[in-house]
Structures are given as C-alpha cells and as structure tokens.
Design a protein around this motif. Structure first.
Motif: not given
Lengths: 225, 230
Positions: B59-60, B62-67, B220-221
C-alpha cells in the motif's frame, strides 16, 4: 478469536508496558538527535543561529503548527492506537501513508475494528510502510536526481499533485462503505467550517470529534451498529 | 548560495543526519519483534502478521513514489542529507518547507534566495528541528495517557470502540478531502475517482480476495490518471 478471551494481565505484560517504554525512550532520544546537525555546524564551521532570530523563528513556527502538536495526536489516536501513534509521529507522513496502510492491513487480515487484534495488525501495516518509506527516501537521496531525469515530466507532476487527493478519496470511500450514514456528516462539517474560514486545527478537531459524537448518538439510537 | 549547498551536502552533514533516521528504523524493528512476542496473547497467527506487513508495504509504494519525487525537489533547496533526514522522520515536505522558510523569514531573508548564508541556513535547520520536537515531545510524554482516555470512553463496550475508531477515521478523511472539494479541479477529480474506484474494487475483492492487498494502490493510480486527463 473473541476479544474477551484475551488475558488482560498477560496483554499488558507482552504489549502495553513494553510499547510505552520503547515509545517514550525513542521519542525523547529523537528530540535530542534532531539537533545534532546544528551542533555539527557550530563545531566544524563555527556557525551558530543568532539567538534572537532563533526565538523569532520558533515563535513563527509554533504559531503556524503549535496547535497541531496537540490536535493531531489526539485526533489520530483512536485510529492508530498506542504503538501506531509512537511510530507514526516519529516517522511522519501520517495522513498520506501511515493511516491508509494501517487501515488496509486491518481490511486485508479482516480484524474487528477497535479490538486489540486490530491495533496490532494496524501497527504491523504501519511498520511495513516505514520500511518502504526509508528505502524510498534513501534511494531518492542517492539516485533521485538521475531517476527524475528519465521519468516523463507529466508522470512526475501527476504524482506530485494528485497522489494525496486520490488516496484521501479512496480511504474515505473504503470507510464510507462501512458506515454510510456517518459519511455525509464527515464532509459537511469540514466543508462548512472551511467555507467560513475557520482555522485548520479547529476543522480537524470538529471533523473528528463531531463525527464521533454523531456516531455515539446514532449508536445509542440503534441507527448504526 | 553555492557555498551554502556545498556545506549542506557535505559528508559531515550526512553523518549527523543519520542517527535520527537510524532511530526511526530501530524503533520499527523493535516494535516488529514485540508484535511477534505479543501475537499469541491476542490469538493472531504468524500468517496474519506477515500478511499485515506485506499489505503495509504494498500500500505504501504509491505514496512513497510521491515522497521520492517531492524529496528530489527539496534536495535542491536544503541539500540532500537534510531532505533525507526531515522526510524520514516527523515531517511531510510541505511542513518542512514552511519551517525552513519561516527560519529565513526570521532573519529577514528570502528562503534560498539572495543573502541566504550559512547562518540563515542554520536558522532554517533550527526551525525545522524545534518544530519537529513539538510533536515528538508531546507524543513521547502524553501518548500513554491517551490510552487511558480511550479505555474510559470505550467503557469496555468493544462494539462501541469499533464504531469510535471508524468514526474517527471517517472524520479525519472527511477533513483531508474537504480541502480538495472546495473547487472543481484536478484534486477534486482525483478524490472523487479515487473514492468510487475504491468502493468498486472492494466489492470485486469480495469475490477475488487475492486482489484485496492491491486495492488502495490501484484506486490511487486510477484517481491520479483521471485527474491528469481532466
């Protein structure tokens, strides 16, 4: 699997007490370690931030974020639980990363909300997210600039601008499914407060505790169960 | 500014930024171990624990790519080691940028602009640190008191405790979405599409439990790309 079969005494021994001991010591240690780069700057380069400007800056930053130091832990606590709170506030990125990962872990394993199992499974999900997070930022530090160069600009842009809103929407959808009657209130409260330009810390508090209050009323009236 | 970034990217700063990142890692490893100690007491199986860990990791992503992408931007203004330290612990990028900017403001200098000397950078660092300590200290000192409050409010009614956590979650995410729903824009589209996709995916997952772990990542995607098309 019933929650009441859990021996309270044993649970405190193997979980609550060590969790608190570990939490307090890591949080306080992190406070001290936050200032090491400043000490280095002084020792090696002889640079010290001027005293009065530091106080001014502290005042400025506390006036922007000070309310959140108190509001956020209180608001997120019912979701994160004790260990989850210690980890999330040390590792940060709570809304876009820790909360969704905790919720998804509970969803996939299929634990009953609000139970001890849910707390531990949620914590495990958060731990998984911290590991990926640390790997991600460490990669960014070393190969980030080069990787961004080969990423198409519009994709990087989409990630920057839209991941958070998309995640927030998705998690809201996930929980609105569980308690559809509460969902409208959770949107109407913050939207109306934002419309009247209320301070953000108040909007968070009102959204969380307003929704909890309504859930209490509905629960007592047997509208939700 | 060049000289400032040279210092900000020096090996010494890497070494001084590392301890707090290592503490964040050690903390989760110790909690990981503690969970395995506690599992039997709450009737959780090893399989359920590893499933939870895996789901958290998946789950993390996607958000980690953003970070990751945000961090590369932050590196160019505060240097790689500080960006790495501040995004590994406590801060999200907007919080850290605000704190660093306020530090420069206190010196009467534009953040990262003309006159941003080593001394101004030191104030930026100080401001980020003292701001983070606000959360660390309050959670360190008072989190266990919140557990007592929760037990009192719950009053041993497990059903009510479950509704309470769900209500808190809906409340938090209602607030987080509200800022994106004030005007019709890219984020608005991302939020609505994300929510609708998640609901559909969770219904599909009832028949295909295998995909459940990936539902949030996929939603999310979908939300993200719908917003790009908008």
């Amino acid at each position: 699997m019933a929650a009441e079969q859990i021996n309270e005494q044993k649970y405190r021994e193997v979980w609550t007490t060590p969790v608190i001991r570990l939490g307090i010591s890591t949080m306080l240690l992190a406070c001290v370690l936050s200032f090491i780069p400043l000490i280095y700057l002084y020792m090696v380069h002889g640079i010290l931030p001027p005293f009065s400007a530091s106080l001014t800056a502290w005042g400025l930053v506390a006036s922007v974020f000070g309310a959140f130091y108190i509001v956020e832990p209180i608001s997120y606590y019912p979701i994160l639980g004790l260990a989850g709170t210690y980890i999330s506030f040390l590792s940060g990125n709570i809304s876009n990363l820790r909360l969704p990962c905790s919720a998804m872990a509970q969803e996939v394993v299929g634990v009953e909300e609000g139970t001890k199992q849910a707390e531990i499974i949620g914590t495990m999900g958060i731990i998984g997210s911290v590991v990926v997070n640390l790997v991600g930022v460490t990669l960014a530090a070393f190969v980030g600039a080069w990787l961004i160069g080969i990423f198409p600009a519009f994709v990087a842009d989409a990630f920057r601008k839209f991941t958070a809103p998309a995640i927030f929407g998705a998690v809201f959808g996930q929980f609105a499914m569980r308690q559809p009657k509460l969902a409208p209130f959770a949107l109407v409260i913050p939207l109306s407060l934002l419309y009247f330009k209320a301070p953000i810390w108040l909007v968070i508090l009102a959204s969380v505790f307003g929704t909890i209050a309504i859930s209490r009323i509905f629960y007592k009236a047997k509208i939700i169960h | 500014m060049d000289e400032v970034l040279k210092v900000a990217n020096s090996t010494g700063v890497w070494l001084t930024a590392a301890p707090i990142v290592i503490i964040a890692l050690i903390q989760v490893l110790l909690y990981y171990r503690q969970i395995y100690h506690a599992a039997d007491a709450v009737n959780l199986t090893r399989e359920q624990l590893s499933q939870a860990f895996r789901t958290g990791m998946v789950t993390s992503i996607g958000p980690v790519v953003a970070i990751f992408i945000i961090m590369v931007g932050l590196m160019s203004v505060i240097g790689a080691p500080m960006a790495w330290m501040r995004l590994s612990v406590i801060g999200s990028a907007p919080t850290e940028l605000t704190a660093a900017t306020l530090g420069a403001d206190a010196m009467g200098v534009k953040f990262g602009g003309e006159g941003y000397t080593l001394q101004v950078m030191a104030v930026s660092w100080w401001t980020m640190a003292i701001n983070g300590v606000g959360w660390l200290l309050l959670v360190g000192l008072f989190a266990h008191k919140l557990e007592d409050v929760r037990e009192k409010v719950g009053g041993g009614d497990t059903k009510w405790l479950g509704i309470l956590s769900t209500a808190a979650m809906i409340g938090v995410f209602g607030y987080l979405n509200s800022r994106n729903l004030m005007v019709i824009s890219g984020p608005f589209v991302a939020a609505i599409t994300g929510a609708v996709s998640m609901i559909i995916l969770l219904h599909v997952a009832k028949k295909m439990p295998k995909i459940k772990e990936y539902t949030l990542g996929i939603a999310m995607l979908i939300g993200m790309f719908a917003a790009m098309l908008y």
